[in-house]
Design an enzyme around this catalytic site. Sequence first.
Site, PDB file in Angstrom:
ATOM      1  N   GLU A  49       0.853  -1.188   0.000  1.00  0.00           N
ATOM      2  CA  GLU A  49       0.000   0.000   0.000  1.00  0.00           C
ATOM      3  C   GLU A  49       0.895   1.246   0.000  1.00  0.00           C
ATOM      4  O   GLU A  49       1.924   1.279   0.680  1.00  0.00           O
ATOM      5  CB  GLU A  49      -0.862  -0.042   1.262  1.00  0.00           C
ATOM      6  CG  GLU A  49      -1.807   1.133   1.463  1.00  0.00           C
ATOM      7  CD  GLU A  49      -2.610   0.996   2.764  1.00  0.00           C
ATOM      8  OE1 GLU A  49      -3.568   1.755   2.941  1.00  0.00           O
ATOM      9  OE2 GLU A  49      -2.263   0.112   3.584  1.00  0.00           O
ATOM     10  N   LYS A 119      -9.501   2.985  -2.164  1.00  0.00           N
ATOM     11  CA  LYS A 119      -9.822   2.329  -0.893  1.00  0.00           C
ATOM     12  C   LYS A 119     -11.141   2.846  -0.319  1.00  0.00           C
ATOM     13  O   LYS A 119     -11.340   4.050  -0.165  1.00  0.00           O
ATOM     14  CB  LYS A 119      -8.685   2.567   0.090  1.00  0.00           C
ATOM     15  CG  LYS A 119      -8.747   1.759   1.379  1.00  0.00           C
ATOM     16  CD  LYS A 119      -7.470   1.997   2.185  1.00  0.00           C
ATOM     17  CE  LYS A 119      -7.418   1.146   3.442  1.00  0.00           C
ATOM     18  NZ  LYS A 119      -6.155   1.388   4.194  1.00  0.00           N
ATOM     19  N   CYS A 152      -5.626  -3.204   2.127  1.00  0.00           N
ATOM     20  CA  CYS A 152      -5.425  -3.240   3.577  1.00  0.00           C
ATOM     21  C   CYS A 152      -6.722  -3.468   4.359  1.00  0.00           C
ATOM     22  O   CYS A 152      -7.273  -4.560   4.332  1.00  0.00           O
ATOM     23  CB  CYS A 152      -4.701  -1.971   4.025  1.00  0.00           C
ATOM     24  SG  CYS A 152      -3.812  -2.160   5.603  1.00  0.00           S
TER      25      CYS A 152
END
Length: 281
Positions: A49, A119, A152
């Site tokens: 990430e 995200k 994540c």
Amino acid sequence: MGDDQHMSTRVTCCQIPLAIGDTTGNQATATAAVEAAARDGAQVVVLPELASSGYVFADRAELASLAETRDGPAITAWANLAESFDLTIVAGFPEAAGDKIYNSAAVVDPTGLRGVYRKAHLWDTENAVFDRADDLPLLVDTTHGRLGVMICYDIEFPEWVRAVALAGADLLCAPVNWPLLPRPQGERPAEMVRAMAGAGSNRMPIAVCDRTGVERGVDWVGGSVITDADGYPMAVAEFATPGSITADVDVEQARVKRFNDNNDVHGDRRTDLYRRTPLLD
């Protein structure tokens, strides 16, 4: 299907050290790791990430100074590597999009940029600097299988992992920065356990790429893992240590959702009951 019928994809997760703001150094580190993976026959390479920028931003202004558009230097460099070595690369970067900045992941292959995921589930101080996206998980068809992409904290939501599995992903690729949190001695990190559970409960391999390198007082798990479709680790990184892990993943396992003659991991869902509970808003 016999094993000789299955398609194996060599997947490498490059658990590299990153430094906040050092875009040149981060790119050099990533490039060296990708080149080494290519020499080892990798077909899909996953980077962490925010691999271009580092993670622990002082404020929105610092993030803005490090954010890039989709035609910026990081994606351009990754696309050149993908073309040079005939690879697919999944990697995280801070995406500048007008007045918005997203925590994003790009997929590049020898033909160039194939897609970007933003995200949806922001972790802790990310909420203070990033804009929260409304993207659905990304799916990209490649010569090495259908790749799902999320970032994540996203993979800690079973609904999100299931969504990409139901959409037909053969392999879920997840760039992560897992901050090091206390855990009982001898236990795997909870984040890794959740990734393994998501893989097993959907019969879908998952490749998680974490990072290393203490950054502004924050240390990282260094918990990169590649699972098979049953959720068992095929390769696990040494915690908090730079290095790459590689596994030959049978991506066609993900297309067989049956456990046995009587059970199917998706077919056995009781959606008629789930719709009746007020807990699943």
